[in-house]
Design a protein around this motif. Structure first.
Motif, mmCIF file in Angstrom:
data_model
loop_
_atom_site.group_PDB
_atom_site.id
_atom_site.type_symbol
_atom_site.label_atom_id
_atom_site.label_comp_id
_atom_site.label_asym_id
_atom_site.label_seq_id
_atom_site.Cartn_x
_atom_site.Cartn_y
_atom_site.Cartn_z
ATOM 1 N N LYS A 140 0.766 -1.160 0.023
ATOM 2 C CA LYS A 140 0.045 0.017 -0.046
ATOM 3 C C LYS A 140 0.748 1.149 -0.148
ATOM 4 O O LYS A 140 0.252 2.306 0.222
ATOM 5 C CB LYS A 140 -0.963 0.042 1.277
ATOM 6 N N GLY A 141 2.215 1.175 -0.175
ATOM 7 C CA GLY A 141 2.915 2.331 -0.023
ATOM 8 C C GLY A 141 3.886 2.289 1.182
ATOM 9 O O GLY A 141 3.950 1.557 1.776
ATOM 10 N N MET B 150 4.580 7.674 -0.220
ATOM 11 C CA MET B 150 4.167 6.833 -1.673
ATOM 12 C C MET B 150 2.895 6.106 -1.461
ATOM 13 O O MET B 150 3.255 5.050 -0.515
ATOM 14 C CB MET B 150 5.308 6.063 -2.225
ATOM 15 N N ILE B 151 1.861 6.466 -1.824
ATOM 16 C CA ILE B 151 0.578 5.740 -1.639
ATOM 17 C C ILE B 151 0.269 5.037 -2.763
ATOM 18 O O ILE B 151 0.255 5.676 -4.064
ATOM 19 C CB ILE B 151 -0.651 6.636 -1.225
ATOM 20 N N VAL B 152 0.039 3.706 -2.794
ATOM 21 C CA VAL B 152 -0.228 2.825 -3.857
ATOM 22 C C VAL B 152 -1.762 2.450 -3.861
ATOM 23 O O VAL B 152 -2.201 2.082 -2.876
ATOM 24 C CB VAL B 152 0.433 1.645 -3.798
ATOM 25 N N MET B 153 -2.452 2.913 -4.947
ATOM 26 C CA MET B 153 -3.868 2.625 -5.051
ATOM 27 C C MET B 153 -3.978 1.982 -6.369
ATOM 28 O O MET B 153 -4.126 2.587 -7.436
ATOM 29 C CB MET B 153 -4.718 3.977 -5.084
ATOM 30 N N VAL C 15 -1.788 2.718 -9.476
ATOM 31 C CA VAL C 15 -1.589 4.273 -9.475
ATOM 32 C C VAL C 15 -0.772 4.225 -8.102
ATOM 33 O O VAL C 15 -1.164 3.937 -7.125
ATOM 34 C CB VAL C 15 -2.728 5.235 -9.441
ATOM 35 N N LYS C 16 0.402 5.056 -8.423
ATOM 36 C CA LYS C 16 1.215 5.446 -7.350
ATOM 37 C C LYS C 16 1.136 7.229 -7.102
ATOM 38 O O LYS C 16 1.601 7.696 -7.786
ATOM 39 C CB LYS C 16 2.676 5.209 -7.650
ATOM 40 N N ILE C 17 0.885 7.422 -5.842
ATOM 41 C CA ILE C 17 0.821 8.817 -5.642
ATOM 42 C C ILE C 17 1.733 9.306 -4.671
ATOM 43 O O ILE C 17 1.945 8.724 -3.596
ATOM 44 C CB ILE C 17 -0.709 9.197 -4.913
ATOM 45 N N LYS C 18 2.620 10.213 -5.105
ATOM 46 C CA LYS C 18 3.773 10.868 -4.392
ATOM 47 C C LYS C 18 3.507 11.850 -3.738
ATOM 48 O O LYS C 18 3.280 12.931 -4.247
ATOM 49 C CB LYS C 18 5.118 10.679 -5.222
ATOM 50 N N LEU C 19 3.979 12.145 -2.374
ATOM 51 C CA LEU C 19 3.503 13.217 -1.741
ATOM 52 C C LEU C 19 4.888 13.709 -0.836
ATOM 53 O O LEU C 19 5.614 12.625 -0.722
ATOM 54 C CB LEU C 19 2.226 13.197 -0.578
ATOM 55 N N ALA D 40 2.631 14.941 3.345
ATOM 56 C CA ALA D 40 3.342 13.606 3.460
ATOM 57 C C ALA D 40 3.474 13.430 5.057
ATOM 58 O O ALA D 40 3.288 12.336 5.407
ATOM 59 C CB ALA D 40 4.618 13.458 2.943
#
Length: 464
Positions: free
Chosen positions: A361-362, A375-378, A381-385, A390
């Motif tokens: 999940k990141g 780094m959030i994995v959905m 899709v990888k969302i980088k904050l 963050a």
């Protein structure tokens, strides 16, 4: 310790996996179905992701530990170590904190010893290094850093001052990057109260043998984390290692030499070495070799999970990654513990086992107050904050992952108070030797030698 005719489920280790697995088993178990016994040298579980914030003073040390007896009131909790396991007889040897060792029979076994610091035979490391695996080390590091500022502010010797204000951190993973970020924040705030010490007088050095830091969040966020720490004055040396640190004289492989009183070692972890004495099948790095069901290979009554287990990553293998293993982090430990607990109950009742499968999940990391990367994995899709958002993700995730509502509330209360009150910068170094002052006051005074009486004239005459 009570005696019982019921089957015994022996949980070796009271860390994250041991605590959650025992809770799960007790929750799913019928009344009187079995006895759950947890053995650990400490009477509490430590939530390790919060150790950097504990070292910085953002969270009270008592709030990052969970007392086992309070959380597991229906289990036997033995404070000691399991030194050996006889699989043929199904007997474990328990070495309590005091007294002689004794044998404890079991029917089902859970191995949850976790990991220890991975060290190397570097001259001076054992004498000078400070680890970050336990709350005691986090408290010790905080007191030590503040004491170095006290020393620097009180001396006129420039060499002593320079050594006190140089801080070296070995290891650039989560533990190293988070710890140096938090400690740099602490030292920066504390320096405001010293007349002769400023942040510019300090030197923070981060060393890693790899070519990047924070590999868990990917190369781009890792590069951002590196640039961010460097913008705060942290020197980062990659693709190098420490050759020696005898008497605080640090020698790096790249030729750099510095003198430092503070050498923090966070260069990875390894499975607890006591596993080699249990007679279990081990992987190439010393982890217990398990099936996807978390059962130890070749057995039907032993399970293992967490940092001491080599668990196949079923989700990654389905995605085409060969020989993928679950990484040692809290995300997997929590979910493995629940599956393990369910499988122990199923095994006890003769039902089939369930495989552990979890998609990453990141990852989140805090680099000090209001600073972090995530780094959030959905799905795909990888969302980088990065930055403050963050940091909120980091605190939110770990705050909710903290075991028990009692501890969640206390941690969030610490954070809330920190929004309105200044950081505490007092060093309680006497905690490490609290009886020293009393001993000095109470120790018997030295016996004075009796005076030698002068000889009379008669005695002198007789002697001659």
């Amino acid at each position: 310790m009570s005696t019982t005719e019921r089957p015994r489920i022996l949980v070796v280790g009271g860390g994250y996996v041991g605590l959650y697995a025992a809770r799960r088993i007790l929750k799913k178990m019928r009344y009187g179905e079995a006895t759950v016994t947890v053995v650990d040298p400490r009477s509490y579980m430590t939530y390790q992701p919060f150790l950097p914030e504990t070292a910085a003073g953002n969270i009270s040390p008592r709030h990052v530990v969970v007392p086992l007896r309070r959380v597991l009131p229906k289990a036997e909790v033995l404070t000691g170590r399991v030194t050996t396991i006889d699989q043929d007889r199904k007997v474990a040897t328990i070495a309590p904190l005091v007294g002689e060792a004794y044998e404890l029979p079991f029917d089902y076994l859970v191995i949850a010893l976790g990991a220890v610091s991975r060290t190397f035979p570097i001259p001076g490391l054992a004498e000078q290094g400070i680890g970050m695996k336990g709350v005691e080390e986090a408290i010790g590091l905080r007191n030590h850093v503040l004491e170095q500022l006290d020393k620097a502010d009180s001396t006129t010797d420039e060499e002593i001052r320079r050594k006190a204000l140089t801080f070296v951190f070995i290891g650039g993973g989560f533990a190293g990057a988070e710890t140096i970020g938090e400690v740099e924040d602490l030292a920066r705030d504390a320096a405001k109260y010293y007349k002769t010490v400023s942040r510019e007088d300090m030197r923070f050095i981060l060393v890693d043998a790899a070519d990047k830091i924070l590999p868990e969040v990917g190369p781009k966020l890792g590069q951002y984390g590196k640039a961010h720490l460097e913008s705060r004055g942290v020197e980062i040396y990659l693709s190098t290692s420490m050759d020696s640190c005898v008497d605080g004289h640090v020698v790096l492989k790249n030729g750099l030499e510095v003198d430092s009183n503070t050498i923090v070692w966070t260069a990875g972890v390894k499975p607890n070495p006591v596993l080699a004495r249990y007679g279990l099948p081990l992987g190439p790095r010393g982890h217990v070799d398990t099936a996807p069901s978390l059962q130890v290979q070749g057995t039907d009554y032993i399970w293992a999970a967490g940092d001491n287990a080599q668990v196949p990553d079923v989700a990654a293998r389905k995605a085409g990654v060969e020989n993928a293993w679950c990484p040692p982090n809290a995300q997997h430990a929590l979910r493995q513990a629940k599956v393990l607990g369910d499988n122990v109950i199923s095994g006890m009742r003769g039902f089939p086992q369930k495989d552990y499968e979890h998609s990453n999940k990141g990852a989140v990391a805090g680099l000090g107050l209001h600073k972090g990367v995530a780094m959030i994995v959905m799905g795909k899709v990888k969302i980088k904050l990065k930055g403050r958002l963050a940091w909120y993700m980091h605190r939110g995730y770990h705050g909710m992952a903290m075991p028990t509502w009692n501890r969640k509330i206390r941690v969030f209360a610490d954070w809330t108070l920190g929004m309105f009150l200044k950081r505490e910068v007092v060093a309680l170094g006497a905690l490490e030797s609290p009886r020293e002052e009393f001993y000095e006051a109470a120790k018997p005074a030295p016996v004075a030698a009796k005076p030698v009486a002068a000889k009379t004239e008669n005695e002198k005459a007789n002697a001659s």
